[in-house]
Design an enzyme around this catalytic site. Structure first.
Site, PDB file in Angstrom:
ATOM      1  N   LEU A  67     -31.815 -26.220  42.830  1.00  0.00           N
ATOM      2  CA  LEU A  67     -32.978 -25.604  43.470  1.00  0.00           C
ATOM      3  C   LEU A  67     -34.073 -25.455  42.432  1.00  0.00           C
ATOM      4  O   LEU A  67     -33.816 -25.025  41.315  1.00  0.00           O
ATOM      5  CB  LEU A  67     -32.619 -24.223  44.039  1.00  0.00           C
ATOM      6  CG  LEU A  67     -33.795 -23.354  44.518  1.00  0.00           C
ATOM      7  CD1 LEU A  67     -34.382 -23.916  45.807  1.00  0.00           C
ATOM      8  CD2 LEU A  67     -33.360 -21.902  44.728  1.00  0.00           C
TER       9      LEU A  67
ATOM     10  N   HIS B 124     -41.724  -2.182  44.920  1.00  0.00           N
ATOM     11  CA  HIS B 124     -41.718  -3.411  44.128  1.00  0.00           C
ATOM     12  C   HIS B 124     -40.308  -3.730  43.618  1.00  0.00           C
ATOM     13  O   HIS B 124     -39.901  -4.891  43.577  1.00  0.00           O
ATOM     14  CB  HIS B 124     -42.691  -3.294  42.960  1.00  0.00           C
ATOM     15  CG  HIS B 124     -44.132  -3.245  43.380  1.00  0.00           C
ATOM     16  ND1 HIS B 124     -44.669  -4.107  44.314  1.00  0.00           N
ATOM     17  CD2 HIS B 124     -45.149  -2.429  43.000  1.00  0.00           C
ATOM     18  CE1 HIS B 124     -45.945  -3.831  44.483  1.00  0.00           C
ATOM     19  NE2 HIS B 124     -46.260  -2.809  43.708  1.00  0.00           N
TER      20      HIS B 124
ATOM     21  N   ASP C  17     -45.174  -9.976  51.305  1.00  0.00           N
ATOM     22  CA  ASP C  17     -46.035  -8.821  51.565  1.00  0.00           C
ATOM     23  C   ASP C  17     -45.250  -7.601  52.014  1.00  0.00           C
ATOM     24  O   ASP C  17     -44.225  -7.717  52.685  1.00  0.00           O
ATOM     25  CB  ASP C  17     -47.043  -9.162  52.672  1.00  0.00           C
ATOM     26  CG  ASP C  17     -48.040 -10.206  52.220  1.00  0.00           C
ATOM     27  OD1 ASP C  17     -48.759  -9.928  51.252  1.00  0.00           O
ATOM     28  OD2 ASP C  17     -48.077 -11.282  52.834  1.00  0.00           O
TER      29      ASP C  17
END
Length: 223
Positions: free
Chosen positions: A113, A19, A2
């Protein structure tokens, strides 16, 4: 993840800049996870509710996603990262879906991962869809009603091949789950950070993991 828009607004910059800076924070989070030996990292990239945002902003986000998929996959692959996407792909553009499928195929065998990106994702919708699929399996005779339990239900979730999260980190001072992995986070530890996502770095991930490691997880048991 956020705070991209608030981070940009505080600096007098367009939301698109926020962004883009958030995408760099993603790179740092992935690098930090690999360095710390984390085996699963799930990022909430775009929720089902985010489709309510202005069209121009959605277009910018999808453009950034396509850029990330084109630019980062080779490096992720070289570093042993498997990438996958969960969520409702039917609302994504065919060009985005094509890039997602190519990235998933290229990195499928990697083990270091598992990077999962939740796109067009909402946990309630996921749970409803899982319930429908489970009901269909019972209807086909593949599963008896008295065999339905938590384990059988979980097989129909997007995350069927993943362990439940140990730690959920939320940035920008928000203190709620916001329809993210509601079933899976039943026993997750939460860490809330006041800083916006573009300011999140590897040291923040390490600090959150250290805080998680200091907690006593009892899963409902007594001391």
């Amino acid at each position: 993840m956020d705070g991209n828009g608030r981070w940009a607004r505080a600096r007098g910059l367009p939301r698109t800049v926020g962004h883009n800076s958030g995408a760099e924070a993603v790179r740092q989070a992935v690098k930090g996870a690999v360095a710390c030996g984390v085996e699963y990292l799930t990022l909430f990239g775009f929720s089902s509710e985010n489709w309510k945002r202005p069209t121009a902003e959605i277009d910018d986000l999808m453009g950034l996603l396509k850029l990330y998929l084109r630019r980062e996959i080779d490096e992720l692959h070289q570093n042993g990262v498997r990438m996958q996407v969960i969520g409702d792909r039917s609302r994504l553009g065919p060009d985005v879906v094509k890039l997602i499928e190519a990235a998933e195929a290229k990195t499928a065998a990697n083990k270091k991962l598992t990077l999962t990106i939740a796109l067009s994702y909402g946990s309630r919708a996921e749970i409803v869809l899982a319930a429908k699929r489970l009901a269909e399996a019972v209807q086909r005779g593949e599963l008896a009603p008295d065999e339905v339990d938590e384990a059988s239900f979980e097989r129909f979730l997007f995350t069927a091949d993943m362990p439940d999260p140990d730690l959920l980190i939320r940035t920008s001072g928000e203190k709620r789950i916001s329809n993210f992995l509601l079933w899976q986070c039943a026993y997750a530890e939460f860490v809330f950070l006041d800083k916006h996502w573009p300011d999140f770095g590897q040291e923040d991930l390490r600090a959150a993991i250290a805080e998680y490691s200091s907690r006593n997880r009892r899963y409902g048991a007594s001391e």
